[in-house]
Scaffold this motif. Sequence first.
Motif, PDB file in Angstrom:
ATOM      1  N   VAL A  51      43.196  25.501  40.310  1.00 29.12           N
ATOM      2  CA  VAL A  51      44.028  26.691  40.330  1.00 29.12           C
ATOM      3  C   VAL A  51      42.648  27.666  40.224  1.00 29.12           C
ATOM      4  CG1 VAL A  51      44.987  27.841  38.274  1.00 29.12           C
ATOM      5  CG2 VAL A  51      45.616  25.564  38.528  1.00 29.12           C
ATOM      6  N   THR A  52      41.535  27.764  39.773  1.00 32.82           N
ATOM      7  CA  THR A  52      40.898  28.728  40.354  1.00 32.82           C
ATOM      8  C   THR A  52      40.697  29.079  41.648  1.00 32.82           C
ATOM      9  OG1 THR A  52      39.711  27.920  37.948  1.00 32.82           O
ATOM     10  CG2 THR A  52      38.367  29.655  39.751  1.00 32.82           C
ATOM     11  N   LEU A  53      40.564  27.576  43.186  1.00 30.12           N
ATOM     12  CA  LEU A  53      40.451  27.770  44.182  1.00 30.12           C
ATOM     13  C   LEU A  53      41.547  28.541  44.420  1.00 30.12           C
ATOM     14  CD1 LEU A  53      38.645  24.612  44.635  1.00 30.12           C
ATOM     15  CD2 LEU A  53      37.516  26.869  44.711  1.00 30.12           C
ATOM     16  N   LYS A  54      42.567  28.508  44.416  1.00 32.05           N
ATOM     17  CA  LYS A  54      44.173  28.940  44.679  1.00 32.05           C
ATOM     18  C   LYS A  54      44.221  29.527  44.247  1.00 32.05           C
ATOM     19  CE  LYS A  54      47.903  27.129  43.116  1.00 32.05           C
ATOM     20  NZ  LYS A  54      48.686  25.390  42.867  1.00 32.05           N
ATOM     21  N   LEU A  55      43.946  30.558  43.035  1.00 26.75           N
ATOM     22  CA  LEU A  55      44.151  32.057  43.488  1.00 26.75           C
ATOM     23  C   LEU A  55      43.532  32.964  43.748  1.00 26.75           C
ATOM     24  CD1 LEU A  55      45.373  34.097  40.422  1.00 26.75           C
ATOM     25  CD2 LEU A  55      43.339  33.934  39.464  1.00 26.75           C
ATOM     26  N   ASN A  56      42.299  32.250  44.012  1.00 27.22           N
ATOM     27  CA  ASN A  56      41.378  33.739  44.220  1.00 27.22           C
ATOM     28  C   ASN A  56      41.827  33.735  46.041  1.00 27.22           C
ATOM     29  OD1 ASN A  56      38.817  34.502  42.783  1.00 27.22           O
ATOM     30  ND2 ASN A  56      39.572  32.534  42.219  1.00 27.22           N
ATOM     31  N   LEU A  57      41.762  32.038  46.648  1.00 30.18           N
ATOM     32  CA  LEU A  57      41.732  31.956  47.945  1.00 30.18           C
ATOM     33  C   LEU A  57      42.703  33.126  48.247  1.00 30.18           C
ATOM     34  CD1 LEU A  57      41.765  28.115  49.007  1.00 30.18           C
ATOM     35  CD2 LEU A  57      40.311  30.040  49.454  1.00 30.18           C
ATOM     36  N   ILE A  58      44.351  33.037  47.048  1.00 30.04           N
ATOM     37  CA  ILE A  58      45.117  34.051  47.124  1.00 30.04           C
ATOM     38  C   ILE A  58      45.136  35.916  47.259  1.00 30.04           C
ATOM     39  CG2 ILE A  58      47.870  34.957  46.562  1.00 30.04           C
ATOM     40  CD1 ILE A  58      47.806  31.827  46.027  1.00 30.04           C
ATOM     41  N   ILE A  59      44.195  35.988  46.180  1.00 25.42           N
ATOM     42  CA  ILE A  59      44.343  37.065  45.559  1.00 25.42           C
ATOM     43  C   ILE A  59      43.465  38.179  45.806  1.00 25.42           C
ATOM     44  CG2 ILE A  59      42.619  36.626  43.640  1.00 25.42           C
ATOM     45  CD1 ILE A  59      44.028  37.883  41.839  1.00 25.42           C
ATOM     46  N   ILE A  60      42.060  37.579  46.036  1.00 24.30           N
ATOM     47  CA  ILE A  60      40.564  38.409  46.761  1.00 24.30           C
ATOM     48  C   ILE A  60      41.247  38.544  48.394  1.00 24.30           C
ATOM     49  CG2 ILE A  60      38.577  37.919  47.993  1.00 24.30           C
ATOM     50  CD1 ILE A  60      37.963  36.130  46.318  1.00 24.30           C
ATOM     51  N   PRO A  61      41.424  37.812  49.519  1.00 22.94           N
ATOM     52  CA  PRO A  61      42.078  38.659  50.291  1.00 22.94           C
ATOM     53  C   PRO A  61      43.353  39.347  50.411  1.00 22.94           C
ATOM     54  CG  PRO A  61      42.202  36.008  50.718  1.00 22.94           C
ATOM     55  CD  PRO A  61      41.940  37.217  49.162  1.00 22.94           C
ATOM     56  N   LEU A  62      44.077  39.360  49.710  1.00 28.53           N
ATOM     57  CA  LEU A  62      45.352  40.027  49.561  1.00 28.53           C
ATOM     58  C   LEU A  62      44.261  41.407  48.677  1.00 28.53           C
ATOM     59  CD1 LEU A  62      48.030  40.940  49.164  1.00 28.53           C
ATOM     60  CD2 LEU A  62      48.173  40.087  46.498  1.00 28.53           C
ATOM     61  N   GLN A  63      43.731  41.448  47.625  1.00 28.73           N
ATOM     62  CA  GLN A  63      43.279  42.862  47.326  1.00 28.73           C
ATOM     63  C   GLN A  63      42.647  43.586  48.072  1.00 28.73           C
ATOM     64  OE1 GLN A  63      40.951  41.422  43.394  1.00 28.73           O
ATOM     65  NE2 GLN A  63      43.114  41.143  42.570  1.00 28.73           N
ATOM     66  N   LEU A  64      41.626  43.147  48.906  1.00 37.29           N
ATOM     67  CA  LEU A  64      40.448  43.586  49.855  1.00 37.29           C
ATOM     68  C   LEU A  64      41.699  44.520  50.850  1.00 37.29           C
ATOM     69  CD1 LEU A  64      38.520  40.861  50.728  1.00 37.29           C
ATOM     70  CD2 LEU A  64      37.669  43.207  49.656  1.00 37.29           C
ATOM     71  N   VAL A  65      42.448  44.026  51.514  1.00 41.43           N
ATOM     72  CA  VAL A  65      43.934  44.098  52.299  1.00 41.43           C
ATOM     73  C   VAL A  65      44.162  45.345  51.982  1.00 41.43           C
ATOM     74  CG1 VAL A  65      45.862  43.698  53.700  1.00 41.43           C
ATOM     75  CG2 VAL A  65      44.160  41.890  53.812  1.00 41.43           C
ATOM     76  N   VAL A  66      45.084  45.399  50.127  1.00 40.98           N
ATOM     77  CA  VAL A  66      45.885  46.509  49.700  1.00 40.98           C
ATOM     78  C   VAL A  66      44.571  47.923  49.497  1.00 40.98           C
ATOM     79  CG1 VAL A  66      47.272  47.066  47.543  1.00 40.98           C
ATOM     80  CG2 VAL A  66      47.143  44.586  48.941  1.00 40.98           C
ATOM     81  N   SER A  67      43.706  47.617  49.166  1.00 43.12           N
ATOM     82  CA  SER A  67      43.046  48.523  49.020  1.00 43.12           C
ATOM     83  C   SER A  67      41.826  49.271  49.830  1.00 43.12           C
ATOM     84  CB  SER A  67      41.665  47.728  47.520  1.00 43.12           C
ATOM     85  OG  SER A  67      40.511  46.829  49.061  1.00 43.12           O
ATOM     86  N   LEU A  68      42.338  48.506  50.776  1.00 44.22           N
ATOM     87  CA  LEU A  68      41.605  49.187  52.667  1.00 44.22           C
ATOM     88  C   LEU A  68      42.766  50.208  52.912  1.00 44.22           C
ATOM     89  CD1 LEU A  68      39.911  49.763  54.669  1.00 44.22           C
ATOM     90  CD2 LEU A  68      40.246  47.164  55.739  1.00 44.22           C
ATOM     91  N   ALA A  69      44.034  49.608  53.079  1.00 43.48           N
ATOM     92  CA  ALA A  69      45.320  50.089  52.934  1.00 43.48           C
ATOM     93  C   ALA A  69      45.330  51.100  52.347  1.00 43.48           C
ATOM     94  CB  ALA A  69      46.518  49.241  52.964  1.00 43.48           C
ATOM     95  N   LEU A  70      45.154  51.144  51.129  1.00 45.46           N
ATOM     96  CA  LEU A  70      45.198  52.489  50.195  1.00 45.46           C
ATOM     97  C   LEU A  70      44.252  53.665  50.740  1.00 45.46           C
ATOM     98  CD1 LEU A  70      45.690  50.959  46.549  1.00 45.46           C
ATOM     99  CD2 LEU A  70      47.898  52.044  48.064  1.00 45.46           C
ATOM    100  N   ALA A  71      43.107  53.284  50.667  1.00 45.10           N
ATOM    101  CA  ALA A  71      41.665  53.785  51.525  1.00 45.10           C
ATOM    102  C   ALA A  71      42.459  54.729  52.460  1.00 45.10           C
ATOM    103  CB  ALA A  71      40.272  53.211  51.402  1.00 45.10           C
ATOM    104  N   LEU A  72      42.914  53.537  53.365  1.00 43.75           N
ATOM    105  CA  LEU A  72      43.656  54.691  54.705  1.00 43.75           C
ATOM    106  C   LEU A  72      44.382  55.525  54.627  1.00 43.75           C
ATOM    107  CD1 LEU A  72      43.614  51.766  56.427  1.00 43.75           C
ATOM    108  CD2 LEU A  72      41.056  52.987  57.251  1.00 43.75           C
ATOM    109  N   LEU A  73      45.257  54.768  53.320  1.00 43.86           N
ATOM    110  CA  LEU A  73      46.210  56.486  53.346  1.00 43.86           C
ATOM    111  C   LEU A  73      46.014  58.085  52.617  1.00 43.86           C
ATOM    112  CD1 LEU A  73      49.369  56.793  53.502  1.00 43.86           C
ATOM    113  CD2 LEU A  73      49.410  55.535  50.751  1.00 43.86           C
TER     114      LEU A  73
END
Length: 286
Positions: A63-85
């Motif tokens: 569960v820990t691995l699955k959660l982090n494989l999803i959430i880490i790339p997602l947070q990086l992409v979303v936060s970068l998109a917000l920063a560019l915006l």
Amino acid sequence: MLHVRKYVPYLMISFACLLLLVFRIVPLCASIFDSVYVEGHFTFQTFEKLFTSDSIFWKSLWVTLKLNLIIIPLQLVVSLALALLVNQNLRGVGVFRTLYMTPFAISSVVNCLIWSLLLSKNGVVNSLLTASGLPAQGFWSDQHQALWCIVAEATWASAGYWMVFFLSGLKGIDETIYESAALDGCGRIRRLWSITLPLMKRTVLFIMVANTTSNLLLFNPMKIITNGGPMGSTNTLMYEAYKSAFQFSKPARSSAIVTVLLVMIALVCALQFYLMREKDEEGSVH
């Protein structure tokens, strides 16, 4: 006087180092010690039981691995998109920066309570779904949806925080580089991939390491909303360590799980540093 001044920087950081020692390093060392010192003897029996006969540990690890494989790339992409915006020279952009940072400024417990109410059985989201003629969803009570709800809550709560670091990296890039690239015919995507990300390599590395550590130790949503359920679908290693220590009175098992988490964090961070180092070497060759 000059002889004394050279010690001033060390004096300024001494209190922070003391806090780090007392509240981070000492508890960490104590946890490692407790995992191998059981009933007056040094033994690795606790780890042996974890890896050979503890099915709950293995499920929590997955569960820990699955959660982090999803959430880490997602947070990086979303936060970068917000920063560019918000890095645009537009009127009122400061308001959006404040709005994006608001979830992080709110207490983590309050964030969890908000999402718990939003996605509850009779919450706002299900009310909107039924009003639209769509079936209500289980969300927190559905073992296939609960983990995704935690991903959404944690991303919403922390994306603005990581956005600030990306924004600081973007502000450090000379605008003339983008102007020259635009004159050469580079589009937005090409500029992002060939200019922005390479020049923000150190910033990206820091965010990756800090974000990985933060999400591997994610705890509040499981404690406040799901209690590791339903059917263990959100029972991460961090929450399993908490239950083992404070609900089942098994401090040795809890310390062993925390030690495993520490090793996971160290390995992932070392891998990230290694990959970024390889890119630096390739860049210097070319």
